[in-house]
Design a protein around this motif. Structure first.
Motif, PDB file in Angstrom:
ATOM      1  N   PHE A   1       0.817  -1.204   0.000  1.00 64.56           N
ATOM      2  CA  PHE A   1       0.000   0.000   0.000  1.00 64.56           C
ATOM      3  C   PHE A   1       0.857   1.264   0.000  1.00 64.56           C
ATOM      4  O   PHE A   1       0.506   2.262  -0.637  1.00 64.56           O
ATOM      5  N   VAL A   2       1.975   1.253   0.725  1.00 66.36           N
ATOM      6  CA  VAL A   2       2.861   2.423   0.727  1.00 66.36           C
ATOM      7  C   VAL A   2       3.321   2.733  -0.695  1.00 66.36           C
ATOM      8  O   VAL A   2       3.304   3.890  -1.148  1.00 66.36           O
ATOM      9  N   ALA A   3       3.728   1.709  -1.415  1.00 65.84           N
ATOM     10  CA  ALA A   3       4.182   1.912  -2.794  1.00 65.84           C
ATOM     11  C   ALA A   3       3.046   2.365  -3.702  1.00 65.84           C
ATOM     12  O   ALA A   3       3.208   3.282  -4.512  1.00 65.84           O
ATOM     13  N   GLU A   4       1.881   1.753  -3.548  1.00 61.40           N
ATOM     14  CA  GLU A   4       0.768   2.086  -4.430  1.00 61.40           C
ATOM     15  C   GLU A   4       0.237   3.496  -4.167  1.00 61.40           C
ATOM     16  O   GLU A   4      -0.104   4.226  -5.105  1.00 61.40           O
ATOM     17  N   TRP A   5       0.172   3.893  -2.888  1.00 58.62           N
ATOM     18  CA  TRP A   5      -0.356   5.216  -2.562  1.00 58.62           C
ATOM     19  C   TRP A   5       0.567   6.344  -3.008  1.00 58.62           C
ATOM     20  O   TRP A   5       0.151   7.505  -3.112  1.00 58.62           O
ATOM     21  N   THR A   6       1.818   6.043  -3.273  1.00 60.63           N
ATOM     22  CA  THR A   6       2.773   7.080  -3.676  1.00 60.63           C
ATOM     23  C   THR A   6       3.227   6.901  -5.116  1.00 60.63           C
ATOM     24  O   THR A   6       4.197   7.530  -5.539  1.00 60.63           O
ATOM     25  N   GLY A   7       2.537   6.071  -5.869  1.00 57.88           N
ATOM     26  CA  GLY A   7       2.905   5.870  -7.260  1.00 57.88           C
ATOM     27  C   GLY A   7       4.300   5.313  -7.428  1.00 57.88           C
ATOM     28  O   GLY A   7       4.960   5.531  -8.443  1.00 57.88           O
ATOM     29  N   GLY A   8       4.773   4.580  -6.421  1.00 55.80           N
ATOM     30  CA  GLY A   8       6.101   4.003  -6.473  1.00 55.80           C
ATOM     31  C   GLY A   8       7.209   4.953  -6.055  1.00 55.80           C
ATOM     32  O   GLY A   8       8.382   4.576  -6.049  1.00 55.80           O
ATOM     33  N   ALA A   9       6.839   6.197  -5.689  1.00 53.82           N
ATOM     34  CA  ALA A   9       7.855   7.160  -5.255  1.00 53.82           C
ATOM     35  C   ALA A   9       8.486   6.742  -3.933  1.00 53.82           C
ATOM     36  O   ALA A   9       9.647   7.043  -3.664  1.00 53.82           O
ATOM     37  N   LEU A  10       7.702   6.062  -3.088  1.00 53.73           N
ATOM     38  CA  LEU A  10       8.205   5.550  -1.820  1.00 53.73           C
ATOM     39  C   LEU A  10       7.984   4.050  -1.752  1.00 53.73           C
ATOM     40  O   LEU A  10       7.104   3.503  -2.417  1.00 53.73           O
ATOM     41  N   SER A  11       8.780   3.392  -0.936  1.00 49.80           N
ATOM     42  CA  SER A  11       8.582   1.975  -0.639  1.00 49.80           C
ATOM     43  C   SER A  11       8.993   1.777   0.812  1.00 49.80           C
ATOM     44  O   SER A  11       9.691   2.612   1.396  1.00 49.80           O
ATOM     45  N   ALA A  12       8.558   0.709   1.413  1.00 47.08           N
ATOM     46  CA  ALA A  12       8.949   0.447   2.795  1.00 47.08           C
ATOM     47  C   ALA A  12      10.445   0.162   2.846  1.00 47.08           C
ATOM     48  O   ALA A  12      10.927  -0.735   2.149  1.00 47.08           O
ATOM     49  N   SER A  13      11.175   0.930   3.641  1.00 43.97           N
ATOM     50  CA  SER A  13      12.609   0.676   3.750  1.00 43.97           C
ATOM     51  C   SER A  13      12.883  -0.616   4.495  1.00 43.97           C
ATOM     52  O   SER A  13      13.928  -1.245   4.310  1.00 43.97           O
ATOM     53  N   SER A  14      11.927  -1.025   5.350  1.00 42.29           N
ATOM     54  CA  SER A  14      12.015  -2.298   6.066  1.00 42.29           C
ATOM     55  C   SER A  14      10.642  -2.601   6.637  1.00 42.29           C
ATOM     56  O   SER A  14       9.799  -1.715   6.779  1.00 42.29           O
ATOM     57  N   VAL A  15      10.403  -3.867   6.946  1.00 40.12           N
ATOM     58  CA  VAL A  15       9.168  -4.290   7.609  1.00 40.12           C
ATOM     59  C   VAL A  15       9.574  -5.183   8.783  1.00 40.12           C
ATOM     60  O   VAL A  15      10.191  -6.227   8.595  1.00 40.12           O
ATOM     61  N   THR A  16       9.226  -4.747   9.988  1.00 43.03           N
ATOM     62  CA  THR A  16       9.580  -5.488  11.195  1.00 43.03           C
ATOM     63  C   THR A  16       8.310  -5.871  11.937  1.00 43.03           C
ATOM     64  O   THR A  16       7.415  -5.039  12.097  1.00 43.03           O
ATOM     65  N   VAL A  17       8.240  -7.105  12.382  1.00 42.65           N
ATOM     66  CA  VAL A  17       7.128  -7.584  13.198  1.00 42.65           C
ATOM     67  C   VAL A  17       7.690  -7.931  14.565  1.00 42.65           C
ATOM     68  O   VAL A  17       8.628  -8.721  14.681  1.00 42.65           O
TER      69      VAL A  17
END
Length: 218
Positions: A54-70
């Motif tokens: 969703f981060v990538a889609e909402w920004t048109g690919g301008a942003l992406s998650a730098s990391s995903v931590t659970v």
């Protein structure tokens, strides 16, 4: 994009949105759950898988998650560069009894969104379509966390006050990408930059607030 400008964009000298990719942290601690209850694993897995998309889609690919931590040791609220997702059943955290999510972005001294917290109350979503509803609420709240306002109009949108779609529409993708960080070109004057990239939530939350909170009408 006339419809976008009519219903979503802050026409005033609003605040800038995220300028760098956020680190996503999914907090597995159960906040205000019934005693002894844990956050269902399927909720955690779904959020961890969908949030970076969703981060990538909402920004048109301008942003992406730098990391995903659970995990269960999230960064402190307001830590720059972080987007923390919390499972929270406390009704006081939400704008209405029916709301299943809320988002609170934080800004730096220049008005740039630098961190955000998304709270999810997935217990409100039940039945055979609960998984789809969870996806819709998560996408909606991440839209708020990234700087988008409610988009209630004739055009279908995941950012409608009452979320009805689990996927971004063509309108959403265009609206999300239009004011993205790619518009910040080196050498552009401050006035031009402030005028071309707006925080879409500013008009409804008030530009004089350092922190804002939006909730999904679920």
């Amino acid at each position: 994009m006339a419809a976008f400008n009519d219903v979503a964009r802050d026409h005033s000298a609003g605040t800038l949105r995220w300028l760098s990719s956020p680190a996503i942290y999914v907090d597995v601690r159960p906040h205000a759950f019934a005693q002894g209850a844990a956050v269902p694993a399927e909720w955690v897995e779904q959020v961890a898988a969908l949030a970076p998309r969703f981060v990538a889609e909402w920004t048109g690919g301008a942003l992406s998650a730098s990391s995903v931590t659970v995990g269960s040791n999230p960064p402190a609220p307001g830590t720059p560069g972080t987007l923390v997702i919390v499972f929270d059943e406390d009704p006081a955290r939400y704008p209405s009894a029916a709301a299943a999510g809320t988002a609170t972005p934080s800004r730096d001294a220049e008005g740039v969104i630098e961190s955000a917290t998304v709270r999810l109350r997935f217990s409100r979503l039940t039945g055979g379509s609960a998984g789809i509803s969870r996806q819709a609420v998560l996408g909606h709240e991440l839209g708020h966390a990234l700087g988008l306002a409610h988009m209630d109009g004739a055009t279908a949108s995941m950012m409608a006050g009452i979320v009805r779609t689990p996927e971004l529409t063509a309108f959403d993708r265009a609206a999300g990408a239009l004011p993205g960080p790619a518009l910040l070109q080196p050498g552009a004057g401050d006035e031009a930059r402030r005028g071309g990239v707006h925080d879409l939530d500013g008009a409804r939350r008030g530009r004089h607030r350092a922190r804002g909170q939006r909730g999904a009408g679920q």
